[in-house]
Scaffold this active site. Sequence first.
Site, PDB file in Angstrom:
ATOM      1  CB  SER A 193      -0.876 -10.997 -20.309  1.00 54.20           C
ATOM      2  OG  SER A 193      -2.079 -11.363 -19.479  1.00 54.20           O
ATOM      3  CG  ASP A 220      -0.071 -18.933 -20.068  1.00 48.40           C
ATOM      4  OD1 ASP A 220      -0.427 -18.938 -18.777  1.00 48.40           O
ATOM      5  OD2 ASP A 220       0.155 -18.108 -20.969  1.00 48.40           O
ATOM      6  CG  HIS A 273       0.331 -15.810 -18.170  1.00 50.42           C
ATOM      7  ND1 HIS A 273      -0.003 -15.823 -19.493  1.00 50.42           N
ATOM      8  CD2 HIS A 273       0.370 -14.396 -17.734  1.00 50.42           C
ATOM      9  CE1 HIS A 273      -0.471 -14.713 -19.537  1.00 50.42           C
ATOM     10  NE2 HIS A 273      -0.302 -13.659 -18.793  1.00 50.42           N
TER      11      HIS A 273
END
Length: 723
Positions: A594, A669, A701
């Site tokens: 991320s 995602d 995600h």
Amino acid sequence: MKLRSLVALLVMLPTALPSASAQEREATRTPTLAEYTSGSPSQLRPTSLRALQWLGDDYIYIQERNLILGTPGAKKAERTLLTQDELLALIGEGTKGNTAKYFSPFQVVGRDQRHLLITFSGKHYVLDPRTKQLTTTFEQDTKREKTFDLAPTLEASAIIKDHNIYVTTSRGEEVQVTTDGSPTLVYGSSVHQNEFGIHGGLFWSPDGSQLAFYRMDQSMVAPYPIVHTNTRKATRQDLYYPMAGMPIHHVTVGVYNRATGKTIYLNTGLPKEKYLTNITWSPEGKTIYIAEVNRQQNRMELKSYSAETGEPLQTLFVEENEKYIEPQHPLYFIPNRPNEFIWQTRRDGFSHLYRYTTSGKLLGQITKGDFEVISFLGFADGGKTLLYTSTEQSPINRVAYRISIDGKGKKLLTPQPGWHIASASKSGKYLLDTFESLHDVRENRLVSTATGRDQRLYQSDNPEASYITPEIILGTIKADDGKTDLHYRLIKPTNFDPTKKYPTIVYVYNGPHAQLVQNRFHAGSLGWDLYMATQGYVLFTIDGRGSDARGTAFEQVIHRHLGLHEMADQMRGVDFLKSLPYVDTNRIGVYGWSYGGFMTTNLMLTHPETFKVGVAGGAVMDWSRYEAMYGERYMDTPQENPEGYKATNLALRAKDLRGRLLLIHGTIDPVVLWQHTQLFVEACVKADTYPDYMIYPEHEHNVRGADRVHLNGVITRFFKDHL
């Protein structure tokens, strides 16, 4: 020197687990990748009392098929409150679920926190476990029901189904509150991408007579197609995802009155593009408070509204910050003082507690200092005392305190250096404290908030006692500014030989709302890095400026140029690694997910002379394609900050890729869209550079569940092959 200061100093110094050699004399093998993978069925992890929580001023937990109740201070501290067989007989399901290994999952509900909500076999049951009586039952529409929210008085519930809100009663009555819900007109759900401390969209008044709810119109947000490939023909799911600088959704707050059957909407006025956060009912249920944040996210107005008319009553106060502001907490009304509340804010640069009247008068700042209040736990002494956890002992510790509402008489309740997760009983007389540290395996404690005396309820065995495990070191180095202390975690390879040189991997995040280095079991590691240490790697993590729990100045250094100061601090970490004689400086890798994926890619592109191999999972590659709430807070809009967005668009720098970079993304995602890494790959093709790529179909995600072992295997193989 005061004891607290001495403890804090000791925590700041490098510390380590007992040497691996002492453990290895009895150990027979090292943990497998599955045993070190978070969420794996075979994961080695400390245990706790199952479902430990408060039932009023008693505590309860699950012990196999029994629900155990404990009464603080009682001669016979614990007893079986309810068995699984008794529960099934009580709800009329005696022939179903009687082979379950554990007592059924439950939720403590009600204003007095004395009842249990159990969902079983198509129904929601509310029961009093002390009297073993069934209070109410609600039918469950398993195919249509998306949310079930019980009123504090237990006789009614709010349900979301088919995009609309319904209020039901235990008598089987059902009222449809809204009728025009759709994928673009969303009722009763979280809004603003769950930012600003928002965790839901339904808000019952204290007496259960009224229901406030979010109404989010996202018709002005262009739909983004999420494609599912697990059908014969791929299917499309529209995601209404407002990107930075683009139109965002419009949110209002409705109030449904059960007595009149009418719904009114709060007149929150113009502009419509703003954020309505931290909704709080007044104790008597006549007023609703909202922390309203402008789209620029540099101004917050705390306002009150009439729940009867929807009209604004007053603006209690305004908070502003030249960079950004981010309210995260509702109002905490003081018991027996309905006109006073506690407000948590970073107004002075650190998260602290303030006492206000409902007219907006500041009565005083309660907590002060260069530390963060992490969580408000509740009140004690009938509202005269506050309970909270903070970083006052050290940024890598969490400890609990009590303090008078006038800011006097502060007392440390959990002095053991480490990580305390606490919850307060209904009266505030006791805390349930789950404690662990680098040196202490998890344990559950009962703590008196009056005296600080504690009682151990449970001590976990060390799940790795018979395994060969790596040495973990905590310490500090200076940030790139030369003055700020940064905390690091260093994991040495098992069977460490100081005369050898080892490949080293930097595990990175370094973004807001995350702190990776923690004084807890495994020092906050989720397991993969521990496994890599068993494979002969050094693992290093540092929380640079921009990360969580260090105050406003520490975090806001990232504003308008994400990655710049974070990378500078990570490179100071690399300088530290290069000073260690056992680190092979020609074999340094980096991995993150991320924000950490953004950092990994950025470090690979910016410092190819340092990082030979990288793995970037779910990475943000272009902040103009990230969601507006988060992106505009830290970067402003692309129109306001074109140079900042250009500098952080990593696709524009694809030509700079030199080492081996593995990109990983879940195909559905909804947080960092798959588009990010696809466009980066396209840019690499045009620039004649060569990343590696791995996708996880139908994962969001992150890769969770059994597939996470596969993910960790892919990452492990990549580093073994190329570093």
